[in-house]
Design an enzyme around this catalytic site. Structure first.
Site, mmCIF file in Angstrom:
data_model
loop_
_atom_site.group_PDB
_atom_site.id
_atom_site.type_symbol
_atom_site.label_atom_id
_atom_site.label_comp_id
_atom_site.label_asym_id
_atom_site.label_seq_id
_atom_site.Cartn_x
_atom_site.Cartn_y
_atom_site.Cartn_z
ATOM 1 N N MET A 1 -6.264 -4.330 -10.160
ATOM 2 C CA MET A 1 -7.544 -4.789 -10.121
ATOM 3 C C MET A 1 -8.715 -3.818 -10.249
ATOM 4 S SD MET A 1 -7.610 -7.770 -7.016
ATOM 5 C CE MET A 1 -7.838 -6.872 -5.691
ATOM 6 N N GLY A 2 -8.175 -2.723 -10.900
ATOM 7 C CA GLY A 2 -9.125 -1.773 -11.249
ATOM 8 C C GLY A 2 -9.546 -0.955 -10.115
ATOM 9 N N LEU B 1 -9.506 2.430 -10.115
ATOM 10 C CA LEU B 1 -8.223 3.234 -10.092
ATOM 11 C C LEU B 1 -8.042 4.464 -9.397
ATOM 12 C CD1 LEU B 1 -6.958 2.480 -13.834
ATOM 13 C CD2 LEU B 1 -6.709 1.177 -11.790
ATOM 14 N N HIS C 1 -2.494 4.097 -8.342
ATOM 15 C CA HIS C 1 -2.143 3.419 -9.576
ATOM 16 C C HIS C 1 -1.656 4.145 -10.876
ATOM 17 C CE1 HIS C 1 -5.886 1.275 -7.908
ATOM 18 N NE2 HIS C 1 -4.854 0.317 -7.664
ATOM 19 N N ASP D 1 1.253 -2.338 -0.935
ATOM 20 C CA ASP D 1 1.291 -3.685 -0.706
ATOM 21 C C ASP D 1 2.675 -4.180 -0.561
ATOM 22 O OD1 ASP D 1 -1.842 -4.324 -1.250
ATOM 23 O OD2 ASP D 1 -1.139 -2.757 -2.748
ATOM 24 N N GLN E 1 3.252 -8.114 -0.939
ATOM 25 C CA GLN E 1 3.157 -8.357 -2.205
ATOM 26 C C GLN E 1 4.318 -8.130 -3.195
ATOM 27 O OE1 GLN E 1 -0.637 -8.161 -4.595
ATOM 28 N NE2 GLN E 1 0.391 -6.210 -5.356
ATOM 29 N N VAL F 1 1.037 6.488 -2.304
ATOM 30 C CA VAL F 1 0.528 7.488 -2.654
ATOM 31 C C VAL F 1 -0.325 7.933 -1.611
ATOM 32 C CG1 VAL F 1 -0.862 9.030 -4.070
ATOM 33 C CG2 VAL F 1 0.782 7.518 -5.035
ATOM 34 N N SER G 1 -6.665 3.529 -1.364
ATOM 35 C CA SER G 1 -6.834 2.277 -1.704
ATOM 36 C C SER G 1 -8.370 2.032 -2.408
ATOM 37 C CB SER G 1 -6.837 1.517 -0.403
ATOM 38 O OG SER G 1 -7.478 0.135 -0.581
HETATM 39 P P1 AMP Z 1 -4.609 -3.034 -6.559
HETATM 40 O O1 AMP Z 1 -5.405 -2.863 -7.951
HETATM 41 O O2 AMP Z 1 -4.942 -2.777 -5.434
HETATM 42 O O3 AMP Z 1 -4.466 -4.675 -6.577
HETATM 43 O O4 AMP Z 1 -3.208 -2.590 -6.701
HETATM 44 C C1 AMP Z 1 -2.682 -2.387 -7.917
HETATM 45 C C2 AMP Z 1 -1.196 -1.897 -7.751
HETATM 46 O O5 AMP Z 1 -1.385 -0.603 -7.409
HETATM 47 C C3 AMP Z 1 -0.446 -2.798 -6.552
HETATM 48 O O6 AMP Z 1 0.937 -2.785 -7.294
HETATM 49 C C4 AMP Z 1 -0.461 -1.649 -5.587
HETATM 50 O O7 AMP Z 1 0.322 -2.021 -4.603
HETATM 51 C C5 AMP Z 1 -0.550 -0.460 -5.961
HETATM 52 N N1 AMP Z 1 -1.078 0.471 -5.303
HETATM 53 C C6 AMP Z 1 -2.277 0.417 -4.519
HETATM 54 N N2 AMP Z 1 -2.432 1.607 -3.698
HETATM 55 C C7 AMP Z 1 -1.414 2.330 -4.008
HETATM 56 C C8 AMP Z 1 -0.991 3.495 -3.360
HETATM 57 N N3 AMP Z 1 -1.768 4.209 -2.453
HETATM 58 N N4 AMP Z 1 0.164 4.130 -3.653
HETATM 59 C C9 AMP Z 1 0.792 3.348 -4.545
HETATM 60 N N5 AMP Z 1 0.933 2.305 -5.224
HETATM 61 C C10 AMP Z 1 -0.470 1.568 -4.888
#
Ligand code: AMP
Length: 266
Positions: free
Chosen positions: A31-32, A34, A38, A151, A154, A177, A186
């Site tokens: 969802m950006g 980043l 990500h 997540d 998810q 991470v 996040s």
């Molecule tokens: P989001 O943009 O938050 O929807 O996340 C996009 C993808 O990045 C999803 O598969 C998340 O699980 C992954 N993601 C988000 N935060 C982290 C993190 N801290 N470490 C690894 N993957 C992540």
């Protein structure tokens, strides 16, 4: 330079042509806003595939009307710079109309693992997630799609959807991470004030304590901190006694920001 694609048809055409030419495609839905979490997924996709395709789409269908859709952080220019820095090949940035054109009315019913935990707190969340992820799998056909363990539910929901619908791609789940002090990265951490940032450490600390307790022989999940649940790592059913592969999960508000984190107990 990562090639930016806005059109759904064009993205689909490019991916199908790349696959026909024998390339393996790794997809990274985001969802950006980043961050390094990500980027770790992009690196994994690059390591396993010939071409990495990231998607940036803040999906309205996975937000309840009371949630933060309109104020969700958007930083497209910085995002594209970060994607360049890890040699991401394509970035799909569709508009809401491109994904949900006028008349759109087909939504996916999520699998059973979507029901507990986040499913209780955010009843339509995984319906929106499954719908958009399935659409992204169709618009950017890939061999592998990378998701973060951050997540946890998810990733499990997507795995079950892929299995149940026989979708022809593999799901890779990559480690969470964290900042040096343990806070899981996040996009929503951007909402936190300095004080809240300190309070947010409680999530990873509580999980680390649960993990320590587990490693020193503790198996009674009631002993874990309030609001943290230890569930079966596959079915997400609650466990009283941790006698199988389990995961401890936590969701809480820090100020007005809802954060989630988890740790596998093994
Ligand atoms: P989001 O943009 O938050 O929807 O996340 C996009 C993808 O990045 C999803 O598969 C998340 O699980 C992954 N993601 C988000 N935060 C982290 C993190 N801290 N470490 C690894 N993957 C992540």
């Amino acid at each position: 330079m990562s090639q930016v694609v806005n059109s759904a048809k064009e993205m689909q055409r490019q991916c199908l042509a790349l696959q026909r030419a024998g390339n393996r495609i790794g997809l990274i839905p985001t969802m950006g806003a980043l961050h390094e979490g990500h980027l770790s997924l992009v690196r994994r996709a690059k390591a396993e595939c010939d071409v990495a395709v990231a998607t940036i789409f803040v999906n309205p269908a996975q937000f309840a009307p009371t949630e933060d859709f309109s104020k969700y952080p958007r930083s497209i220019d910085a995002d594209l710079g970060l994607l360049d820095s890890v040699d991401c090949d394509f970035t799909f940035v569709p508009s809401a109309d491109e994904i949900y054109p006028p008349g759109f009315s087909t939504y996916l019913a999520p699998p059973a693992v979507a029901q507990p935990l986040e499913g209780v707190f955010r009843p339509d969340h995984f319906r929106g997630v499954c719908t958009v992820v399935l659409k992204l799998f169709n618009l950017a056909p890939a061999d592998v799609a990378c998701f973060g363990q951050k997540d946890y539910q998810q990733a499990l929901v997507v795995r079950h959807m892929v299995r149940d619908l026989n979708l022809p791609l593999a799901i890779e789940v990559c480690p969470t991470v964290r900042e040096a002090d343990g806070l899981a990265l996040s996009s929503r951490n951007r909402y936190l004030s300095e004080g809240e940032r300190r309070q947010a450490l409680a999530l990873s600390q509580a999980l680390a304590e649960a993990s320590d307790l587990y490693r020193s022989g503790g198996r009674n999940s009631r002993v874990l901190a309030e609001r943290m649940q230890a569930v079966d790592a596959e079915t997400l059913q609650e466990l009283d006694t941790i006698d199988r592969s389990a995961v401890a999960l936590i969701a809480c508000y820090v100020g007005t920001t809802r954060l989630i984190d988890n740790m596998i107990l093994s």
